[in-house]
Scaffold this motif. Structure first.
Motif, PDB file in Angstrom:
ATOM      1  N   GLU A 155      -5.729   0.944   0.949  1.00  0.00           N
ATOM      2  CA  GLU A 155      -6.365  -0.061   0.066  1.00  0.00           C
ATOM      3  C   GLU A 155      -5.337  -0.375  -0.904  1.00  0.00           C
ATOM      4  O   GLU A 155      -4.323   0.431  -1.052  1.00  0.00           O
ATOM      5  CB  GLU A 155      -7.525   0.582  -0.557  1.00  0.00           C
ATOM      6  N   ILE A 156      -5.416  -1.485  -1.393  1.00  0.00           N
ATOM      7  CA  ILE A 156      -4.585  -1.775  -2.445  1.00  0.00           C
ATOM      8  C   ILE A 156      -4.991  -1.855  -3.811  1.00  0.00           C
ATOM      9  O   ILE A 156      -5.935  -2.120  -4.219  1.00  0.00           O
ATOM     10  CB  ILE A 156      -3.975  -3.470  -2.483  1.00  0.00           C
ATOM     11  N   SER A 157      -4.543  -0.670  -4.633  1.00  0.00           N
ATOM     12  CA  SER A 157      -5.172  -0.095  -5.984  1.00  0.00           C
ATOM     13  C   SER A 157      -4.729  -1.539  -6.961  1.00  0.00           C
ATOM     14  O   SER A 157      -3.855  -2.164  -6.731  1.00  0.00           O
ATOM     15  CB  SER A 157      -4.404   1.008  -6.272  1.00  0.00           C
TER      16      SER A 157
ATOM     17  N   ASP B 151       0.708   4.308  -1.142  1.00  0.00           N
ATOM     18  CA  ASP B 151       0.081   5.412  -1.173  1.00  0.00           C
ATOM     19  C   ASP B 151      -0.409   5.554   0.187  1.00  0.00           C
ATOM     20  O   ASP B 151      -1.180   6.573   0.513  1.00  0.00           O
ATOM     21  CB  ASP B 151      -0.788   5.983  -2.335  1.00  0.00           C
ATOM     22  N   GLY B 152      -0.498   4.647   0.979  1.00  0.00           N
ATOM     23  CA  GLY B 152      -0.895   4.474   2.352  1.00  0.00           C
ATOM     24  C   GLY B 152      -2.259   4.880   2.669  1.00  0.00           C
ATOM     25  O   GLY B 152      -2.759   5.438   3.635  1.00  0.00           O
ATOM     26  N   ASP B 153      -3.178   4.486   1.856  1.00  0.00           N
ATOM     27  CA  ASP B 153      -4.610   4.809   1.709  1.00  0.00           C
ATOM     28  C   ASP B 153      -5.506   3.815   2.225  1.00  0.00           C
ATOM     29  O   ASP B 153      -6.842   3.948   2.376  1.00  0.00           O
ATOM     30  CB  ASP B 153      -5.204   5.264   0.542  1.00  0.00           C
TER      31      ASP B 153
ATOM     32  N   ASP C 168       0.985  -1.205   0.166  1.00  0.00           N
ATOM     33  CA  ASP C 168       0.116  -0.095   0.071  1.00  0.00           C
ATOM     34  C   ASP C 168       0.800   1.213  -0.021  1.00  0.00           C
ATOM     35  O   ASP C 168       1.027   1.782   0.945  1.00  0.00           O
ATOM     36  CB  ASP C 168      -0.946   0.093   1.160  1.00  0.00           C
TER      37      ASP C 168
ATOM     38  N   GLU D 172      -0.862  -1.212  -7.492  1.00  0.00           N
ATOM     39  CA  GLU D 172      -0.215  -1.763  -6.270  1.00  0.00           C
ATOM     40  C   GLU D 172      -0.314  -3.315  -6.269  1.00  0.00           C
ATOM     41  O   GLU D 172       0.758  -4.173  -5.891  1.00  0.00           O
ATOM     42  CB  GLU D 172      -0.692  -1.183  -4.725  1.00  0.00           C
TER      43      GLU D 172
HETATM   44 CA   LIG Z   1      -3.100   2.112  -1.621  1.00  0.00          CA
END
Ligand SMILES: [Ca+2]
Ligand SMILES: [Ca+2]
Length: 134
Positions: free
Chosen positions: A117-119, A113-115, A111, A122
């Protein structure tokens, strides 16, 4: 094809992926290389947040398989036997206990970008890092 046979051929593929130096046995250094590969893939180094947890999870997994196999140099046969005993034969409980810590540790690093969630991007990077194609 039975479930057991399918699980076995996937484990054989996993063995080949984990034998990073290609010497026909899985040893601690192969797991060290796997850890470095994952960190590299995500542009992280050993001091990155989550890197210590990743290392602990992977080496814990190695120790567990090595203990089950009774050797720190696991042949394919040793590996299949250990994975069968520790993971496959125990179903969801084996998966959760043995593999979940490594997956969670990778998720934390994947993750980027640390949001939380796994895009798709990612996820693709993660699969590439552990030797799976998208
Ligand atoms: Ca993410
Ligand atoms: Ca090896």
């Amino acid at each position: 094809m039975s479930v057991a046979v399918k699980a076995n051929s996937r484990l054989e593929e996993r063995f080949d992926l984990w034998d990073h130096n290609g010497n026909g046995v899985i040893e601690r250094s192969d797991f060290e290389q796997e850890i470095r590969g994952i960190l590299d893939r995500f542009g992280a180094d050993a001091s990155a947040p989550g890197a210590a947890a990743l290392r602990a999870a992977y080496l814990g997994l190695f120790d567990r398989l090595a203990r089950a196999a009774g050797t720190e140099e696991l042949s394919k046969e040793d590996f299949l036997r250990a994975a069968e005993a520790e993971i496959v034969s125990r179903g969801n409980a084996g998966f959760a206990e043995v593999l979940q810590p490594t997956i969670q540790a990778i998720l934390a690093i994947a993750d980027t970008d640390g949001d939380g969630e796994i895009s798709p991007v990612e996820l693709e990077r993660w699969f590439a890092a552990i030797g799976l194609s998208a």
